[in-house]
Scaffold this motif. Structure first.
Motif, PDB file in Angstrom:
ATOM      1  N   GLU A  17      83.239  97.743  85.971  1.00 46.61           N
ATOM      2  CA  GLU A  17      84.725  97.551  85.587  1.00 46.61           C
ATOM      3  C   GLU A  17      84.815  96.027  85.116  1.00 46.61           C
ATOM      4  O   GLU A  17      85.694  95.777  84.151  1.00 46.61           O
ATOM      5  CB  GLU A  17      85.687  97.802  86.818  1.00 46.61           C
ATOM      6  CG  GLU A  17      85.853  99.386  87.092  1.00 46.61           C
ATOM      7  CD  GLU A  17      86.695  99.321  88.479  1.00 46.61           C
ATOM      8  OE1 GLU A  17      87.495 100.154  88.597  1.00 46.61           O
ATOM      9  OE2 GLU A  17      86.333  98.775  89.456  1.00 46.61           O
TER      10      GLU A  17
ATOM     11  N   ARG B 172      84.144  93.077  77.878  1.00 50.31           N
ATOM     12  CA  ARG B 172      84.332  93.831  76.547  1.00 50.31           C
ATOM     13  C   ARG B 172      85.358  94.099  75.657  1.00 50.31           C
ATOM     14  O   ARG B 172      85.354  93.891  74.547  1.00 50.31           O
ATOM     15  CB  ARG B 172      83.426  95.279  76.644  1.00 50.31           C
ATOM     16  CG  ARG B 172      82.008  95.034  77.075  1.00 50.31           C
ATOM     17  CD  ARG B 172      81.285  96.417  76.811  1.00 50.31           C
ATOM     18  NE  ARG B 172      81.543  97.507  77.842  1.00 50.31           N
ATOM     19  CZ  ARG B 172      81.016  97.535  78.925  1.00 50.31           C
ATOM     20  NH1 ARG B 172      79.962  96.952  79.280  1.00 50.31           N
ATOM     21  NH2 ARG B 172      81.518  98.621  79.982  1.00 50.31           N
ATOM     22  N   SER B 173      86.477  94.399  76.462  1.00 51.55           N
ATOM     23  CA  SER B 173      87.728  94.763  75.782  1.00 51.55           C
ATOM     24  C   SER B 173      88.504  93.317  75.275  1.00 51.55           C
ATOM     25  O   SER B 173      89.336  93.473  74.574  1.00 51.55           O
ATOM     26  CB  SER B 173      88.576  95.364  76.742  1.00 51.55           C
ATOM     27  OG  SER B 173      89.023  94.910  77.973  1.00 51.55           O
ATOM     28  N   ALA B 174      88.504  92.319  76.035  1.00 51.09           N
ATOM     29  CA  ALA B 174      88.820  90.827  75.776  1.00 51.09           C
ATOM     30  C   ALA B 174      88.099  90.193  74.794  1.00 51.09           C
ATOM     31  O   ALA B 174      88.669  89.323  74.163  1.00 51.09           O
ATOM     32  CB  ALA B 174      89.225  90.304  77.147  1.00 51.09           C
TER      33      ALA B 174
ATOM     34  N   ARG C 125      90.445  88.006  82.274  1.00 53.74           N
ATOM     35  CA  ARG C 125      89.916  89.164  81.479  1.00 53.74           C
ATOM     36  C   ARG C 125      88.738  88.827  80.747  1.00 53.74           C
ATOM     37  O   ARG C 125      87.555  89.607  80.743  1.00 53.74           O
ATOM     38  CB  ARG C 125      90.925  89.699  80.751  1.00 53.74           C
ATOM     39  CG  ARG C 125      92.131  90.383  81.303  1.00 53.74           C
ATOM     40  CD  ARG C 125      92.691  91.522  80.546  1.00 53.74           C
ATOM     41  NE  ARG C 125      93.479  90.675  79.317  1.00 53.74           N
ATOM     42  CZ  ARG C 125      94.854  90.115  79.155  1.00 53.74           C
ATOM     43  NH1 ARG C 125      95.428  90.061  80.318  1.00 53.74           N
ATOM     44  NH2 ARG C 125      95.055  89.294  78.254  1.00 53.74           N
ATOM     45  N   LYS C 126      88.703  87.612  80.236  1.00 49.70           N
ATOM     46  CA  LYS C 126      87.354  87.393  79.225  1.00 49.70           C
ATOM     47  C   LYS C 126      86.354  87.257  80.357  1.00 49.70           C
ATOM     48  O   LYS C 126      85.258  87.141  79.808  1.00 49.70           O
ATOM     49  CB  LYS C 126      87.950  86.024  78.644  1.00 49.70           C
ATOM     50  CG  LYS C 126      88.783  86.211  77.283  1.00 49.70           C
ATOM     51  CD  LYS C 126      89.224  85.053  76.627  1.00 49.70           C
ATOM     52  CE  LYS C 126      87.897  84.580  75.719  1.00 49.70           C
ATOM     53  NZ  LYS C 126      87.792  85.596  74.538  1.00 49.70           N
TER      54      LYS C 126
ATOM     55  N   GLU D  56      83.763  95.865  81.605  1.00 45.65           N
ATOM     56  CA  GLU D  56      84.437  96.511  80.604  1.00 45.65           C
ATOM     57  C   GLU D  56      85.627  95.573  80.319  1.00 45.65           C
ATOM     58  O   GLU D  56      86.245  95.505  79.247  1.00 45.65           O
ATOM     59  CB  GLU D  56      85.156  97.926  81.118  1.00 45.65           C
ATOM     60  CG  GLU D  56      86.297  98.646  80.491  1.00 45.65           C
ATOM     61  CD  GLU D  56      85.642  98.791  78.793  1.00 45.65           C
ATOM     62  OE1 GLU D  56      86.355  98.839  77.925  1.00 45.65           O
ATOM     63  OE2 GLU D  56      84.392  99.091  78.786  1.00 45.65           O
ATOM     64  N   LEU D  57      86.222  95.049  81.409  1.00 43.45           N
ATOM     65  CA  LEU D  57      87.166  94.116  81.176  1.00 43.45           C
ATOM     66  C   LEU D  57      86.754  92.795  80.005  1.00 43.45           C
ATOM     67  O   LEU D  57      87.555  92.556  79.219  1.00 43.45           O
ATOM     68  CB  LEU D  57      87.723  93.044  82.334  1.00 43.45           C
ATOM     69  CG  LEU D  57      88.562  93.999  83.471  1.00 43.45           C
ATOM     70  CD1 LEU D  57      88.739  92.986  84.528  1.00 43.45           C
ATOM     71  CD2 LEU D  57      90.022  93.972  82.698  1.00 43.45           C
TER      72      LEU D  57
ATOM     73  N   TYR E 175      85.049  94.765  67.858  1.00 43.74           N
ATOM     74  CA  TYR E 175      84.367  94.610  69.317  1.00 43.74           C
ATOM     75  C   TYR E 175      83.341  95.541  69.540  1.00 43.74           C
ATOM     76  O   TYR E 175      82.621  95.698  70.568  1.00 43.74           O
ATOM     77  CB  TYR E 175      85.473  95.391  70.264  1.00 43.74           C
ATOM     78  CG  TYR E 175      86.704  94.585  70.629  1.00 43.74           C
ATOM     79  CD1 TYR E 175      86.889  93.498  71.311  1.00 43.74           C
ATOM     80  CD2 TYR E 175      87.950  95.103  69.931  1.00 43.74           C
ATOM     81  CE1 TYR E 175      87.955  92.637  71.330  1.00 43.74           C
ATOM     82  CE2 TYR E 175      89.038  94.297  69.878  1.00 43.74           C
ATOM     83  CZ  TYR E 175      89.082  93.152  70.584  1.00 43.74           C
ATOM     84  OH  TYR E 175      90.216  92.131  70.822  1.00 43.74           O
TER      85      TYR E 175
ATOM     86  N   GLY F 276      93.971  93.603  67.857  1.00 42.49           N
ATOM     87  CA  GLY F 276      95.094  93.812  68.720  1.00 42.49           C
ATOM     88  C   GLY F 276      96.214  92.555  69.034  1.00 42.49           C
ATOM     89  O   GLY F 276      96.848  92.505  69.916  1.00 42.49           O
TER      90      GLY F 276
END
Length: 513
Positions: free
Chosen positions: A440, A446-448, A355-356, A443-444, A485, A155
């Protein structure tokens, strides 16, 4: 492939040298020179990015397209050229530079109207090769192909790679510039981008006082790549500069998020579209170290170290501001914009760290938390990617030593474990102040936080295999980087083996890499 659809809008607009002369020379008052690829007698395809080919509008690969992968036997519609630019290298003005081993085919427009420039890297000398041969070796070509695609799937804004091919010839390179030249296999990468325009293109025109061409170049870039800019006159160029600053800050934030170290952030290696460009002596972060630079040419000053990338990007923007001054003529605006850059970047950086860590938002106390975390990471030599993967597994029953010892490059003594325990308690207390749910927050994270990053030792092993005709690891790495990811291959989610700590071409790289 639909190579007959390739167009040359850049050369239709700007002044250029049309002599088809590849000899190294100055080309004042022009932005490009026409030049033909060298031509190679025995090319061999290593990889072709079918998904990217479809996305750009080139379509499917056929065996007849092999010549195109290295720039051979081109159709008449493809008028190839190299661009001229200038730059500051390691903080010093270097004057005219240019595409030394990159030759542009032009651009193609897909069915949705998206424009993509297509460029060979390693296909022969240009007027800007500075006495070099314009070729590329296999190791640097594999590194560019895989890493640019890895960054895309992470990304991170980047150029991309369409194909990788052997040229069928050997190239002489002194890998570490230590008087030990060797023959290496030659290769060509086709790379793509919305545009390859750099800070240095604008620096060159400004330095040569070619202000009309400078303005035309700015207008061309705004019209084609910044449709959000609607102002007229000087305000148009002010918005242009502000947008470049924002894109650059966002790019630096993404580099910090995934642990990418560029290694050679000269102004000629900075994209005006905010893309990662020119994959040379780069590295993904293994053990966390703000002073880490993968580039031996950057020693001992470490100008382009991991932790300095934010401030160096600002320094580079100062040089671009100087180039833009003839268009904007407002010193206070430029100074204010660049001063605001630092504020914007660090806020974006800290929000990224939130986020991380799975924090709901940036709070005033988080700055101290992040500073303490950085000190702990350096002292305990924690693996940057794997630390966050382990942090996601933290719970009240976790044995801290067992959780983190596999991701540290030093032995976790009782004293070090105590420091980790203190940190995790503070971290858990901070999580309790979140206004979002635990899921939530997870999830932050996992996405970062990627599960897979393309480490230099993996690239080293891959290149060694390709050199002896094996492609299994290349294919495996390609699949892993397309799904960063997910943990598709647990054997890749380990810290760098000690055997590679001092391996040339792995832990130490040069600009030849």
């Amino acid at each position: 492939m639909n190579i007959e659809q390739i167009k040359q809008p850049f050369t239709d607009i700007f002044p250029g040298d049309l002599s088809d002369n590849p000899m190294q020379r100055n080309t004042p008052k022009v932005l490009f020179s026409t030049v033909k690829p060298a031509g190679f007698n025995a090319p061999e395809r290593i990889a072709f990015n079918a998904d990217l080919a479809e996305e750009t509008g080139l379509g499917q690969y056929e065996e007849k397209d092999l010549d195109f992968l290295v720039g051979n036997n081109l159709p008449e519609n493809v008028k190839t050229y190299a661009t001229a630019y200038a730059g500051h290298q390691f903080g010093n003005w270097a004057g005219q530079l240019g595409d030394g081993r990159a030759i542009l085919a032009g651009e193609i427009i897909n069915k949705d109207g998206k424009k993509t420039e297509i460029q060979w890297k390693g296909s022969g000398a240009t007027p800007y090769s500075r006495h070099a041969d314009g070729r590329a070796v296999l190791r640097s070509s594999v590194r560019e192909y895989l890493m640019s695609e890895a960054m895309f799937h992470l990304g991170v804004p980047t150029t991309r790679a369409l194909s990788l091919a052997f040229t069928g010839e050997d190239v002489v390179r002194d890998m570490m510039y230590n008087g030990n030249p060797q023959l290496e296999k030659g290769a060509v990468v086709i790379r793509t981008a919305e545009s390859f325009l750099r800070f240095g293109h604008f620096e060159l025109m400004s330095a040569q006082q070619e202000y009309k061409t400078l303005q035309d170049l700015a207008d061309f870039t705004i019209k084609n790549y910044y449709p959000e800019i609607t102002a007229d006159g000087i305000d148009k160029y002010k918005q242009f500069f502000e947008n470049i600053c924002t894109r650059t800050a966002n790019l630096m934030t993404e580099w910090f998020r995934v642990g990418f170290v560029h290694g050679v952030m000269n102004t000629d290696n900075m994209s005006v579209l905010g893309l990662t460009i020119d994959y040379g002596p780069y590295s993904m972060m293994d053990e966390y170290d703000l002073n880490f630079t993968p580039n031996t040419t950057d020693l001992p000053g470490r100008r382009y170290a991991f932790g300095k990338q934010g401030q160096i990007s600002q320094w580079n923007l100062w040089q671009l501001a100087n180039a833009f001054h003839p268009l904007i003529k407002d010193e206070k605006f430029l100074e204010d914009t660049l001063n605001q850059y630092g504020t914007y970047f660090w806020e974006a950086h800290d929000k990224m760290l939130c986020r991380k860590f799975g924090f709901d938002r940036l709070r005033e106390s988080d700055e101290d938390f992040f500073t303490n975390w950085q000190g702990l990471m350096q002292e305990l030599q924690m693996d940057y990617t794997l630390f966050f993967n382990q942090l996601e597994k933290l719970n009240t029953q976790s044995d801290i030593k067992s959780l983190f010892e596999r991701v540290s490059y030093v032995i976790l003594t009782d004293q070090r474990v105590k420091k980790l325990e203190d940190f995790t308690r503070k971290y858990e207390a901070r999580l309790l102040s979140n206004t979002i749910s635990k899921e939530e927050s997870s999830e932050l994270m996992r996405s970062a936080n990627p599960k897979f990053t393309l480490r230099n030792y993996l690239l080293y092993e891959c290149i060694e295999e390709i050199n002896i005709g094996k492609t299994e690891m290349f294919e495996k790495l390609t699949k892993a980087l397309e799904n960063p990811y997910l943990e598709l291959y647990p054997e890749f989610s380990v810290k760098r083996p000690a055997a590679y700590d001092d391996t040339t071409g792995c832990s130490t790289l040069s600009c030849s890499s």
